[in-house]
Enzyme design. Structure first.
Site, PDB file in Angstrom:
ATOM      1  N   LYS A   1      82.824  90.872  20.975  1.00  0.00           N
ATOM      2  CA  LYS A   1      83.754  91.182  22.076  1.00  0.00           C
ATOM      3  C   LYS A   1      85.132  90.579  21.820  1.00  0.00           C
ATOM      4  O   LYS A   1      86.147  91.260  21.898  1.00  0.00           O
ATOM      5  CB  LYS A   1      83.179  90.636  23.380  1.00  0.00           C
ATOM      6  N   ASN A   2      85.183  89.293  21.500  1.00  0.00           N
ATOM      7  CA  ASN A   2      86.485  88.632  21.398  1.00  0.00           C
ATOM      8  C   ASN A   2      87.285  89.084  20.182  1.00  0.00           C
ATOM      9  O   ASN A   2      88.503  88.956  20.165  1.00  0.00           O
ATOM     10  CB  ASN A   2      86.321  87.109  21.425  1.00  0.00           C
TER      11      ASN A   2
ATOM     12  N   CYS B   1      88.026  86.050  33.098  1.00  0.00           N
ATOM     13  CA  CYS B   1      87.260  84.959  33.691  1.00  0.00           C
ATOM     14  C   CYS B   1      88.197  83.799  33.979  1.00  0.00           C
ATOM     15  O   CYS B   1      88.596  83.066  33.067  1.00  0.00           O
ATOM     16  CB  CYS B   1      86.159  84.496  32.736  1.00  0.00           C
TER      17      CYS B   1
ATOM     18  N   ARG C   1      94.462  79.334  33.297  1.00  0.00           N
ATOM     19  CA  ARG C   1      94.515  79.427  31.840  1.00  0.00           C
ATOM     20  C   ARG C   1      95.944  79.793  31.444  1.00  0.00           C
ATOM     21  O   ARG C   1      96.317  80.964  31.424  1.00  0.00           O
ATOM     22  CB  ARG C   1      93.490  80.450  31.340  1.00  0.00           C
TER      23      ARG C   1
ATOM     24  N   ASP D   1      81.964  78.902  24.984  1.00  0.00           N
ATOM     25  CA  ASP D   1      81.309  80.060  25.614  1.00  0.00           C
ATOM     26  C   ASP D   1      79.780  79.938  25.590  1.00  0.00           C
ATOM     27  O   ASP D   1      79.098  80.698  26.285  1.00  0.00           O
ATOM     28  CB  ASP D   1      81.738  81.359  24.913  1.00  0.00           C
TER      29      ASP D   1
ATOM     30  N   ARG E   1      80.735  92.664  31.265  1.00  0.00           N
ATOM     31  CA  ARG E   1      81.958  92.562  30.465  1.00  0.00           C
ATOM     32  C   ARG E   1      81.661  92.140  29.046  1.00  0.00           C
ATOM     33  O   ARG E   1      82.461  92.398  28.144  1.00  0.00           O
ATOM     34  CB  ARG E   1      82.933  91.549  31.106  1.00  0.00           C
TER      35      ARG E   1
END
Ligand code: UD1
Length: 425
Positions: free
Chosen positions: A22-23, A116, A121, A304, A397
């Site tokens: 995903k990232n 999130c 952030r 994570d 997600r």
């Protein structure tokens, strides 16, 4: 709105295939729009964050052709539109469009990123990087405007080791005049993946994966085909779930090197872990030992995976301690685990975790990885206990084919509309 339902008491057994990361995907897609021609990305995860990103690209006039998990990104007709709609706010990684649009057009106007938000952030290091490249940055209450007459390479020292800032600066610097050096860069595998794609497009990036990245700007970036790396966080989640349910799972399509910090911690607890070329087998043990875990930047233990790890530590003998050194306040999953019977105390930045018998409960995922902690907890409850995890959209997600994968591993999990529950209650 749906919730995830989990019945406890079943050890996970079998094989699970891990999708692309995903990232990485969320950075590769904005990287692809720097190209003049089509970029094909293979092995993308099928998750809502990707669908949302593609909706944003449509606003820019970029078309995307999807065939299974291959996405052809066609930026030939791209136009630089201000992105102020709702789509940008749906995910944090929309901020990569600042770097890629700045590189491509010298300007970007973007609504504030979402995602999130377990704590504020900031993006100050992204901005510092863009300014060092010669851009003017205006932060408005609900959008960011970056503009440069000319991007010029520069030396940038990141005050905070940031994945997002490292990638965003890399994206803009690819098209800057001269050489950019990012010092104190983040070293995550996803950064290497983005640099690999950009280099295949014609960029000149050296040192990705180390603390110093050198980018020599180029005038043209072209099309290419790139296969994304496996998702180390999904892989880690299944490794933890296998250990927590005392199961036996072969996690396939992983890069074992990316899992080293987690593997070391599982071995320290007494879990059996067998590494192969592209897979890892995790064999849970009846008794596992409590340990201390500190989440750090890569190659340290991934933040994570800190939330799912909390759940595993509730199944370990003795007292464990967990600290997140990346985020100050990423413990939203803990009160929910406590509702399920977990014996956890938060002491400042530390969580002290004791062995606990978890029970089915109604709990709410405050973010994506908190959701992972909760569905693993649901799997650890006794036979007949049902856990209901609300805010399933967070889990969607980031976990590709979650229900199919868990079902194939022997779990009893399903989705239910939230309305049904409210009628029943
Ligand atoms: C990425 C990941 C996220 C992961 C995180 C840390 C994506 C889409 N998300 O997020 O899943 O949890 O890396 O591994 O890839 N910081 C600043 N100023 C900045 C930027 C960051 O102070 O300008 C701080 C953050 O608040 C945080 C730390 O630096 O405390 C690390 O954040 P960063 O690595 O930037 O996370 P993201 O790239 O947003």
């Amino acid at each position: 709105m749906e919730k995830l339902m989990i019945e406890g008491g079943r050890a996970l057994r079998g094989t699970v295939q891990i999708s692309g990361a995903k990232n990485s995907a969320l950075a590769l897609i904005p990287a692809a729009i720097l190209a003049e021609d089509t970029v094909i990305l293979d092995n993308l995860p099928i998750i809502s964050d990707i669908a949302n990103y593609i909706d944003i690209l449509a606003e820019l006039g970029v078309s995307v052709n999807q065939r299974a998990d291959s996405f052809a990104i066609q930026p030939q007709a791209i136009r630089n539109t201000a992105l102020l709609g709702d789509n940008v706010g749906k995910l944090r990684a929309s901020y990569y469009l600042l770097g890629s649009l700045l590189g491509r057009f010298g300007e970007a106007k973007l609504g504030l990123p979402g995602g999130c938000n377990f704590e504020p952030r900031p993006i100050d290091q992204h901005i510092k990087g863009f300014e060092a490249l010669g851009a003017e940055v205006h932060m408005e209450p609900d959008y960011v405007h970056v503009k440069a007459r000319e991007l010029v390479g520069s030396k940038i020292y990141l005050d905070v080791v940031s994945v997002g800032a490292t990638i965003n600066i890399m994206l803009a610097a690819c098209r800057a005049k001269g050489t950019t050096i990012i010092e104190n860069a983040a070293r995550e595998p996803e950064i290497v993946d983005v640099a690999t794609l950009l280099n295949a497009m014609g960029a000149q990036i050296k040192g990705a994966g180390t603390e110093v990245i050198r980018i020599s700007g180029v005038q043209y970036l072209g099309g290419c085909r790139h296969s994304i790396i496996p998702d180390r966080i999904q892989a880690g989640t299944y490794m933890i779930a296998a250990a927590a349910t005392k199961g036996d799972v072969l996690i396939d399509n992983v890069i074992p090197k990316h899992m080293e910090a987690l593997t070391a911690k599982l071995l320290e607890m007494g879990v059996h872990v067998h590494e192969m070329d592209e897979s890892i087998r995790v064999v849970g043990q009846p008794v596992i030992h409590g340990i201390d875990v500190k989440a750090l930047v890569y190659p340290g233990f991934a933040t994570d995976l800190q939330s799912p790890m909390t759940t595993l530590l509730t199944q370990a003998r003795g007292v464990s301690m967990l600290i997140d050194n990346v985020y100050n306040n990423r413990f939203q999953h803990i009160p929910e685990l406590v509702k399920m019977g977990a014996n956890i105390r938060i002491e400042g930045r530390k969580a002290m975790i004791e062995e606990s018998q978890l029970r089915g409960a109604k709990v709410t995922a405050a973010d994506l990885r908190a959701g992972a902690a909760l569905f693993i907890a649901g799997l650890c409850t006794p036979v007949g206990d049902i856990t209901e995890v609300y805010n399933l959209e967070y889990i969607d997600r980031g976990y590709d084919h979650l229900i199919d994968n868990l079902t194939a591993l022997g779990a009893n999990v399903w989705r239910e509309p939230v309305e049904n529950l409210q009628k029943k209650a």
